[in-house]
Motif scaffolding. Sequence first.
Motif, mmCIF file in Angstrom:
data_model
loop_
_atom_site.group_PDB
_atom_site.id
_atom_site.type_symbol
_atom_site.label_atom_id
_atom_site.label_comp_id
_atom_site.label_asym_id
_atom_site.label_seq_id
_atom_site.Cartn_x
_atom_site.Cartn_y
_atom_site.Cartn_z
ATOM 1 N N ILE A 28 0.905 -1.424 -0.108
ATOM 2 C CA ILE A 28 0.037 -0.168 0.059
ATOM 3 C C ILE A 28 0.497 1.105 0.594
ATOM 4 O O ILE A 28 -0.087 2.490 -0.655
ATOM 5 C CB ILE A 28 -1.251 0.016 1.778
ATOM 6 N N LYS B 110 1.661 1.604 -3.220
ATOM 7 C CA LYS B 110 0.911 2.238 -4.242
ATOM 8 C C LYS B 110 0.755 1.281 -4.825
ATOM 9 O O LYS B 110 -0.183 1.289 -6.400
ATOM 10 C CB LYS B 110 0.300 3.786 -4.567
ATOM 11 N N TRP C 55 -1.628 -1.100 -5.451
ATOM 12 C CA TRP C 55 -2.365 -1.394 -5.553
ATOM 13 C C TRP C 55 -3.874 -3.279 -5.095
ATOM 14 O O TRP C 55 -3.653 -3.685 -4.499
ATOM 15 C CB TRP C 55 -4.079 -0.249 -5.286
ATOM 16 N N VAL D 112 -7.542 0.221 -0.339
ATOM 17 C CA VAL D 112 -7.396 -0.586 -1.106
ATOM 18 C C VAL D 112 -8.229 -0.506 -2.882
ATOM 19 O O VAL D 112 -8.600 -0.327 -3.944
ATOM 20 C CB VAL D 112 -6.463 -1.683 -1.364
#
Length: 875
Positions: free
Chosen positions: A678, A681, A683, A713
Motif C-alpha cells: 500500500i 501504491k 494496490w 485498496v
Amino acid sequence: MTASRKSFDGSRVFAGGGRWFFALILIGVTSAGLRAAEVPDVEREFLAGNYAKVIEAAEAGAKTSPGNEEWHLLLTRALLEVGRYRDADVAITTGTSRLPQSIRLRWAAREVALASGRPLEANTFAQDITRLFFTQPRLYRTATSIVVLGRAQLALGASPKEVLERIYAVAQKAEPKVRDVYLARGDLALEKHDFALAATVYEEGLKQLPDDPDFHYGLARAHAEGDSKTMLAAIQAALKQNPRHVPTLLLLADHRIDEENYSEAEKLLSEAIEVNPQQPDAWALRSVMAHLRSDSGTEEASRSAALRSWSENPRVDWLIGKKLSAKYRFAEGAERQRQALRFAPNYLPAKAELANNLLRLGDEAEGWKLAKLVHEEDGYDVEAFNLATLHDTMAKYATLSNDDFTLRMTGNEAAIYGPQVLDLLTRAKKQLTEKYGAQLAKPTYVEIFADPKDFAVRTFGLPDVSGFLGVCFGRVVTANSPASTAGHGTNWQSVLWHEFCHVVTLQLTENKMPRWLSEGISVYEERQASPAWGQHLTPRYRELILKGELTPVGKMSAAFLTPPTPEHLQFAYYQASLVVEFVVSRHGLPKVRALLTDLREGDDINRALARQIAPLDKVEKDFTAYAREHAEQLAPKMDFEKPGPKLLLPGAEEDLAEWTKEHPDNYWALQQKARNLIADKKWTEAKVPLLRSLELYPDQRDSDSALRQLALVHRALNETDQEREALTKFVALDAEAPDACLRLVELATAAKDWPAVAQNARRFLEINPLVAPPYRALAQASTELGDKPAAISADRTLLRLDPANPAEVHFHLAQLLHQTGDPEARRQLLLALEEAPRNRAALNLLLTMETNPATAADLPASPVSPPSNPSSATP
C-alpha cells in the motif's frame, strides 16, 4: 505587636506586621549551631530505624549534655516512633524544663500531647512557639527554628500560602540542605492535595539528601494518586534505607488493600505494629480490612485499639472512612466522617471527605454546601478549590429527567443528544435490571462533562487524571462527553451502557464487590448488547493468554492497579470479562447472580467463588483452560508466530519475504506485506495478502484490521461496490470508526440506498453527535424513506450545529412541517427567506401557505445533500 497578638488566636499570621516580619526572617536566618560530635551518628541510626540504639544513646547524651536540644529531640522522636508515649512525655517535659526557650522542643511537646490525646494542650504549645518567636526573634535564627514557626502558625490557622512563601521558601533559600525545610514544604503540599508541588519538593530534597527515607516516603505519597510505578519505586527506596519506616509500611499496606491483597497488607500492618504497638493508622487499617470481611468483632476491637492513646482522635475515623470510600462503600464512609466530626467539628479532612461521599451518593445539596464550606475555610486546598469552581460551572448545566434518571450536561449538548442519552439509559435499565433481578434507588444521576478536566475534578478531585471515559459510584455516573473524546473514536453509547451496568451490580451488592468483577460484568454486557461494543479477543490478547500472562482470578483486582503497561490494563478489562463469560457459559447466569448475592451478604469473592462454582484452585485451572481454548480458536488456521522485530521495519522487505516462505499464512507477515504494498501504491498486489488474511481471520477489528486496509485498496482502484462491502463488514465489528461510517454514508447516498445512509449516519452519531454531516445525511435519508419525524428531528438538530447553508435547512424543515400541518412551518420558511430572500421555491411555498395554510399535501422536498467530502467534517 499586632502580628504576634493576631497569631495567638489562630487568625492570619502577617496581619499588620507582614513586611517587618518578612524582613526579620531574611536577616535572622544563619547557619545551625554546633552540635555534639555524636549527634549526627545517632541521627543516622534514627533514619535507619534503629530506634532502640537511638533511645539508649540519646538518654546518655541528655544526661551528659542536658543543654543540647538535639539529644532531647532525638530521644522524644525515637520514643514516639516506638509508641512509648508516656516515656516521651517525661522526656520532653525534662527537655523543655531545661531549655524553656527552645521552640523546637515545644513543637515536639505538641506532637507528644497529640499522640497522648491532649489536643487542647497541643494547641497551647503552638501558641507558646509564636509568642517566644515574636518576643525574642534573634534567638531563633536557624532554618529549623523558622520551620517550626511555620508549622505552629499553620496549626493556629494561618494562611498556608503565606507560610509557604514567606517562611518556608526563605528558610530553604538560606539553608538548602536542611531536611526540615523540605519536609515542611512537602507535608503542606500533600495536605492541600498539591501533589505536583509535593513531588517537586521531595525530588529537590533527594538531590541534597539522597538517602533520606522520609523524602522517599513523601515522594511515594505525592505519586500515590496517579503513578503507582513511581510510588512503589519510592516505597522500595524508603524501606531500603529504613526497613522499619512505619509511614512507608502503612502506605504500602494501604496500596495492598486497594489491590485486595489482604494477606500482604496484614503482614505489613503487623510489621508496623511491631515497631509501634499504639500506631493509630495501623489499627485503623486493620479495622477497614475487618469491615471488608464483615468481621464486626475485629473491626470494633481494631478501632478501639486505634483510639487507645487518644479516645477522640478524628484521624482514625477519617482514615477508616476514606478507605471504605475507596472501596466504594460511600455510605459507610460517610458515617465514619460524621463520627470524626463528632470528635472534632472543625476537622477539615473529614469535612472534605464527607462532601465527596455525599456527592457520590447523590446527596448533592448537602455535598455541595459542605464542599463550599471547606473551600471557604481553606482556600489553598486544591481539591476544595477545584470542587468550588466546578460547582459554578455545573450550575449552568441543563437538567433532563424522567422517573428513573436525572441527567446533567451542558445546555447545547442536552439540546442536541440529551433525549438520546435518556432513551439509551432507559433501555439499559429495562434490560439489565430484568436480567439481574435488581431494584434500583431512584433516580440514577448521570453527569456528562464537555471538558475532561471538569470530569476529572468531579470524579477524582483533580483536573489532571486522564484515561477514564466514565466512572460509576453506585447511584451516580460521571462521563466524558463526545466533545472531549471525538478525536479517539469512542462510542458514547457503549460507555454509558457499561457504566449503567455498574449501577446495577454495585447496587445489587451494596457496593461490596471487587473492581475486577464489576468491570468484567460491564464489559461482558457491552458485548451482549452489541457485537461491535466492548473488548474482544485480539491477536495480542491471544499472545498474552498463550504466553501465560493471565492474572490469577484470586488476584484480579491487582491487575487494575499496577499494570506494567497501558496495554496490560486494557487486557485486565478483557480478562475480567472473560472470567464472567466463563462462569456464564459453564455454570449459567444464575451463578453470577448468586455471586452478587453472596457479596451483598458480606462474603469475600474468593469464598463466594468456592461456594457457588468450585474451590478457587479448580476455578483457576478451569478458567485458564477455557481462556487458552478461547485463544486458540481465534483464526485457528492462521499462523500467529511473531517474526523478529527487524523484519517488520521499512527496508526489510526482502528478509520478510524470505521468512514468509516458511510462514505463508502468518498474520503479522501478511499485515506487513500489505502495508508495504500500500505504501508503494501497488494496490492490486496488496489485495493478495489482505484477502488471504481475511480468509483465515475474517473478524478483524480495530485500526489494524485487514478490512480497513482492503477498503482503502478498493477505493484507490475505484472498486466502489467492493469498498462498500468491506467497510460494511468492518463497522459491524467495530463501533468506533467514524471515518468508515461517513464514507459509507457517502457511498450509500451515491447509490441512493437510503436505509444504509440512515443506518450509518446513526452509527456515526453513536460516536460523535456534535457535528453536522451525519444529521444532513439523516435528514435526507429520512425524507426519502418517508420518515418525517426523523427528518424533522435531524433538521432541528442540524440547525443547532451552525450548518454551512442554514437557509437550505430552514427551507427543508419548513417543507416537512408544512406537510405534517405544523404551524411552525411558516416561521421556518421566513427564516429561510431571511437568509435567501430570492429562493423561488421558498416563495412559492409561502404563497401556498397563504392560500391553503392547512394543506398536508406531499410537496416535493428539497434534498439536503451531505458534504462532498464527509470525512473532512470529522473533528
